[in-house]
Every structure is written in C-alpha cells, then in structure tokens.
Design a protein around this motif. Sequence first.
Motif, PDB file in Angstrom:
ATOM      1  N   ASP A   3      -0.752  -4.437 -12.132  1.00 23.02           N
ATOM      2  CA  ASP A   3      -0.205  -5.772 -12.300  1.00 23.02           C
ATOM      3  C   ASP A   3      -0.082  -6.077 -13.793  1.00 23.02           C
ATOM      4  OD1 ASP A   3       0.788  -7.873 -10.842  1.00 23.02           O
ATOM      5  OD2 ASP A   3      -1.069  -9.009 -10.949  1.00 23.02           O
ATOM      6  N   VAL A  87      -2.695  -4.037  -7.397  1.00 22.27           N
ATOM      7  CA  VAL A  87      -2.373  -4.592  -6.084  1.00 22.27           C
ATOM      8  C   VAL A  87      -1.891  -3.461  -5.170  1.00 22.27           C
ATOM      9  CG1 VAL A  87      -1.769  -6.875  -7.018  1.00 22.27           C
ATOM     10  CG2 VAL A  87       0.019  -5.152  -6.720  1.00 22.27           C
ATOM     11  N   ARG A  89       0.861  -3.007  -3.419  1.00 19.35           N
ATOM     12  CA  ARG A  89       2.271  -3.312  -3.207  1.00 19.35           C
ATOM     13  C   ARG A  89       2.939  -2.156  -2.445  1.00 19.35           C
ATOM     14  NH1 ARG A  89       3.476  -3.209  -8.109  1.00 19.35           N
ATOM     15  NH2 ARG A  89       2.978  -5.337  -8.606  1.00 19.35           N
ATOM     16  N   PRO A 115      -2.590  -4.294   2.914  1.00 20.53           N
ATOM     17  CA  PRO A 115      -2.426  -5.736   3.179  1.00 20.53           C
ATOM     18  C   PRO A 115      -1.777  -5.964   4.551  1.00 20.53           C
ATOM     19  CG  PRO A 115      -1.262  -5.072   1.169  1.00 20.53           C
ATOM     20  CD  PRO A 115      -1.790  -3.838   1.806  1.00 20.53           C
ATOM     21  N   THR A 119       2.781  -9.695   3.970  1.00 18.64           N
ATOM     22  CA  THR A 119       2.140 -10.279   2.794  1.00 18.64           C
ATOM     23  C   THR A 119       3.114 -10.213   1.621  1.00 18.64           C
ATOM     24  OG1 THR A 119      -0.021  -9.529   3.566  1.00 18.64           O
ATOM     25  CG2 THR A 119       0.146 -10.153   1.250  1.00 18.64           C
ATOM     26  N   SER A 120       3.372 -11.338   0.997  1.00 26.70           N
ATOM     27  CA  SER A 120       4.296 -11.361  -0.142  1.00 26.70           C
ATOM     28  C   SER A 120       3.567 -10.937  -1.413  1.00 26.70           C
ATOM     29  CB  SER A 120       4.894 -12.754  -0.330  1.00 26.70           C
ATOM     30  OG  SER A 120       3.930 -13.625  -0.878  1.00 26.70           O
ATOM     31  N   ASN A 122       3.033 -12.453  -4.175  1.00 26.87           N
ATOM     32  CA  ASN A 122       2.126 -13.475  -4.708  1.00 26.87           C
ATOM     33  C   ASN A 122       0.826 -13.576  -3.917  1.00 26.87           C
ATOM     34  OD1 ASN A 122       3.969 -14.116  -6.670  1.00 26.87           O
ATOM     35  ND2 ASN A 122       4.862 -15.803  -5.526  1.00 26.87           N
ATOM     36  N   GLU A 123       0.851 -13.116  -2.664  1.00 29.04           N
ATOM     37  CA  GLU A 123      -0.325 -13.209  -1.803  1.00 29.04           C
ATOM     38  C   GLU A 123      -1.207 -11.957  -1.861  1.00 29.04           C
ATOM     39  OE1 GLU A 123       1.936 -13.759   1.777  1.00 29.04           O
ATOM     40  OE2 GLU A 123       1.528 -15.904   1.806  1.00 29.04           O
ATOM     41  N   LEU A 124      -0.734 -10.907  -2.525  1.00 28.76           N
ATOM     42  CA  LEU A 124      -1.496  -9.660  -2.575  1.00 28.76           C
ATOM     43  C   LEU A 124      -2.810  -9.854  -3.326  1.00 28.76           C
ATOM     44  CD1 LEU A 124       1.356  -7.126  -3.406  1.00 28.76           C
ATOM     45  CD2 LEU A 124       0.085  -7.295  -1.258  1.00 28.76           C
ATOM     46  N   GLU A 125      -3.882  -9.284  -2.771  1.00 25.34           N
ATOM     47  CA  GLU A 125      -5.165  -9.340  -3.464  1.00 25.34           C
ATOM     48  C   GLU A 125      -5.080  -8.522  -4.745  1.00 25.34           C
ATOM     49  OE1 GLU A 125      -9.901  -8.509  -2.845  1.00 25.34           O
ATOM     50  OE2 GLU A 125      -8.596  -8.583  -1.099  1.00 25.34           O
ATOM     51  N   ARG A 126      -5.670  -9.032  -5.800  1.00 29.29           N
ATOM     52  CA  ARG A 126      -5.712  -8.327  -7.081  1.00 29.29           C
ATOM     53  C   ARG A 126      -7.087  -7.711  -7.246  1.00 29.29           C
ATOM     54  NH1 ARG A 126      -1.400 -10.710  -6.898  1.00 29.29           N
ATOM     55  NH2 ARG A 126       0.200 -10.914  -8.442  1.00 29.29           N
TER      56      ARG A 126
END
Length: 160
Positions: A3, A87, A89, A115, A119-120, A122-126
């Motif tokens: 990220d 993330v 992604r 995920p 899951t968009s 912006n919603e992904l866990e970092r």
Amino acid sequence: MTDRTETATAATTATPTATATTTATDGPTYDRETVSVENGSRTLATIEVRIADTYEKRYTGLSDTESLDSGEGMLFVHDEEGRHAYVMRKMDFPLDILFVDANGTITTIHHAPVPPEGTSGNELERYRGTGKYVLEVPMGYANETGIEVGDRLVIPNGTA
C-alpha cells in the motif's frame, strides 16, 4: 501487495546465490532467488522467492498468482526501511506476511486470510509492519516451519 509507505534507511544481509527470471500470469517479470530463515545457526526454512523490487512489482505482488507451494513466496524489496502496509488485493489464497528489517531480522508476522468476496479496496485490511523487506508465503508456513519474530532472513547478495 503493498500500500506504499516508506521512511528511514539501512544496510542488508547477504549471501551469494544464482538468479533466474520468471513471469507471473500476464504480469511483470520477476527474478527468482533462494532465501533462508535462520534461528541462530539452525535453518528453519529455505524459500524460492520471486523478487518484487519496483513499485509496479510490489503493487501487483501475488495478485496474478493462483497459488504457492510450500517453500515458495515473494520477497518485496523497498528502497528504504520504513513502515509499510500490505493488503490482500485480488488474492485467491491466504498468506503469511513477514516484515523484515534491513539487517534481516523478522519484526512482524501476520496471518492474512482472503478477504470476503466483494470487499472493495477501501475496505481491505491493512497489514502493517516495519522493515525494508516483506516476505509473503502460504498461510500457515511460518507456524509449520517454526518461524518467529526475531528469526533472521538471509537474503542473497545483489537482491537488495
């Protein structure tokens, strides 16, 4: 997958090894190296890694990969040691995400599931940590091999 956050500077751990080149499905071309994880003089694991050493390769990461076998992974190489957030992604399989400082010491280990569908971005866990390197391996690999925070990742000369 990164990220993108970078700060600070430092040196690297090194041992010589040969390099081969491979391509992920329709993605960037990655060099390959063999790295090992050690606890004192004991080798816990030897891992064949793809090297993600540019922004494009770090951003794509393993998202173009269907799966990893045990003993396979990706080594993300950042220009400088710092705080980073990764993330999951477009991932099809779960990962262990290991943050490694410039001296090769593992500073953080995350166990990252895939995920939930839909899951968009912006919603992904970092998954955050500090290091110059980030090693991604199949989820559970760190536990299976006994890799822990404080162990040392040995990276070949010329990789970083």
